[in-house]
Design a protein around this motif. Structure first.
Motif, PDB file in Angstrom:
ATOM      1  N   LEU A   1      44.134  94.714  42.563  1.00 26.22           N
ATOM      2  CA  LEU A   1      45.234  94.053  41.870  1.00 26.22           C
ATOM      3  C   LEU A   1      45.222  92.590  42.271  1.00 26.22           C
ATOM      4  N   THR A   2      45.413  91.721  41.298  1.00 23.87           N
ATOM      5  CA  THR A   2      45.461  90.289  41.563  1.00 23.87           C
ATOM      6  C   THR A   2      46.757  89.747  40.973  1.00 23.87           C
ATOM      7  N   ALA A   3      47.505  89.014  41.778  1.00 24.55           N
ATOM      8  CA  ALA A   3      48.758  88.414  41.314  1.00 24.55           C
ATOM      9  C   ALA A   3      48.581  86.908  41.240  1.00 24.55           C
ATOM     10  N   TYR A   4      48.995  86.345  40.123  1.00 23.23           N
ATOM     11  CA  TYR A   4      49.008  84.898  39.950  1.00 23.23           C
ATOM     12  C   TYR A   4      50.469  84.472  39.883  1.00 23.23           C
TER      13      TYR A   4
ATOM     14  N   LEU B   1      47.281  91.393  37.399  1.00 22.34           N
ATOM     15  CA  LEU B   1      46.157  91.939  36.635  1.00 22.34           C
ATOM     16  C   LEU B   1      45.402  92.968  37.458  1.00 22.34           C
ATOM     17  N   ALA B   2      44.882  93.984  36.787  1.00 28.84           N
ATOM     18  CA  ALA B   2      43.961  94.916  37.404  1.00 28.84           C
ATOM     19  C   ALA B   2      42.565  94.366  37.138  1.00 28.84           C
TER      20      ALA B   2
ATOM     21  N   SER C   1      44.145 101.643  35.910  1.00 29.48           N
ATOM     22  CA  SER C   1      43.685 101.681  34.519  1.00 29.48           C
ATOM     23  C   SER C   1      44.649 100.897  33.652  1.00 29.48           C
ATOM     24  N   GLY C   2      44.127  99.911  32.953  1.00 31.48           N
ATOM     25  CA  GLY C   2      44.973  99.112  32.065  1.00 31.48           C
ATOM     26  C   GLY C   2      46.139  98.510  32.802  1.00 31.48           C
ATOM     27  N   ALA C   3      47.334  98.903  32.422  1.00 31.66           N
ATOM     28  CA  ALA C   3      48.540  98.328  33.018  1.00 31.66           C
ATOM     29  C   ALA C   3      49.236  99.310  33.940  1.00 31.66           C
ATOM     30  N   MET C   4      48.473 100.236  34.544  1.00 30.91           N
ATOM     31  CA  MET C   4      49.110 101.235  35.383  1.00 30.91           C
ATOM     32  C   MET C   4      48.254 101.524  36.619  1.00 30.91           C
ATOM     33  N   ILE C   5      48.913 101.812  37.728  1.00 30.65           N
ATOM     34  CA  ILE C   5      48.240 102.214  38.953  1.00 30.65           C
ATOM     35  C   ILE C   5      48.650 103.656  39.206  1.00 30.65           C
TER      36      ILE C   5
ATOM     37  N   ILE D   1      52.803 103.314  39.052  1.00 29.21           N
ATOM     38  CA  ILE D   1      53.416 101.988  39.102  1.00 29.21           C
ATOM     39  C   ILE D   1      52.863 101.171  37.943  1.00 29.21           C
ATOM     40  N   GLU D   2      53.740 100.629  37.142  1.00 30.76           N
ATOM     41  CA  GLU D   2      53.334  99.745  36.053  1.00 30.76           C
ATOM     42  C   GLU D   2      53.143  98.335  36.636  1.00 30.76           C
ATOM     43  N   LEU D   3      52.151  97.623  36.136  1.00 27.30           N
ATOM     44  CA  LEU D   3      51.937  96.250  36.607  1.00 27.30           C
ATOM     45  C   LEU D   3      53.164  95.391  36.315  1.00 27.30           C
ATOM     46  N   GLY D   4      53.848  95.650  35.228  1.00 25.40           N
ATOM     47  CA  GLY D   4      55.079  94.924  34.905  1.00 25.40           C
ATOM     48  C   GLY D   4      56.163  95.111  35.950  1.00 25.40           C
ATOM     49  N   GLU D   5      56.167  96.278  36.602  1.00 26.35           N
ATOM     50  CA  GLU D   5      57.144  96.509  37.674  1.00 26.35           C
ATOM     51  C   GLU D   5      56.849  95.614  38.872  1.00 26.35           C
ATOM     52  N   ILE D   6      55.575  95.434  39.184  1.00 28.61           N
ATOM     53  CA  ILE D   6      55.200  94.548  40.289  1.00 28.61           C
ATOM     54  C   ILE D   6      55.578  93.112  39.936  1.00 28.61           C
ATOM     55  N   GLU D   7      55.285  92.703  38.698  1.00 29.56           N
ATOM     56  CA  GLU D   7      55.654  91.358  38.253  1.00 29.56           C
ATOM     57  C   GLU D   7      57.156  91.151  38.356  1.00 29.56           C
ATOM     58  N   ALA D   8      57.926  92.143  37.938  1.00 28.49           N
ATOM     59  CA  ALA D   8      59.391  92.031  37.988  1.00 28.49           C
ATOM     60  C   ALA D   8      59.878  91.834  39.420  1.00 28.49           C
TER      61      ALA D   8
END
Length: 88
Positions: A49-52, A38-39, A4-8, A17-24
């Motif tokens: 989840l999709t990572a660019y 992005l979710a 949901s939004g920026a959280m898993i 898990i925050e999406l920002g944590e995965i990005e970091a």
């Protein structure tokens, strides 16, 4: 697991898990210059989840240069074999 939004979140509410944590974590890799996670929901409604990633081309160029220098330090095998066959 729900996204949901920026959280898993998983079935267990203690794990989030925050999406920002995965990005970091992706940005810690030496070959990654930038990353966005992005979710997304596909056509079937499945959440993913999709990572660019943006590669760090400067790091790639320095690795290629190091490989080229390494090649210069060692003669090609073909040349080494020529020298060996001529000396016998």
């Amino acid at each position: 697991m729900s996204i949901s939004g920026a959280m898993i979140t998983s079935q267990d509410p203690r794990y989030r898990i925050e999406l920002g944590e995965i990005e970091a974590q992706l940005l810690l890799h030496s070959r990654v210059k930038d990353a966005v996670v992005l979710a997304r929901e596909d056509r079937g409604g499945e959440k993913r989840l999709t990572a660019y990633l943006v590669p760090d081309l400067a790091a790639r160029e320095s690795r290629l240069a190091a490989l080229d220098e390494n090649k210069l330090a060692y003669p090609p095998v073909r040349d080494s074999l020529k020298g060996a066959s001529q000396s016998t």
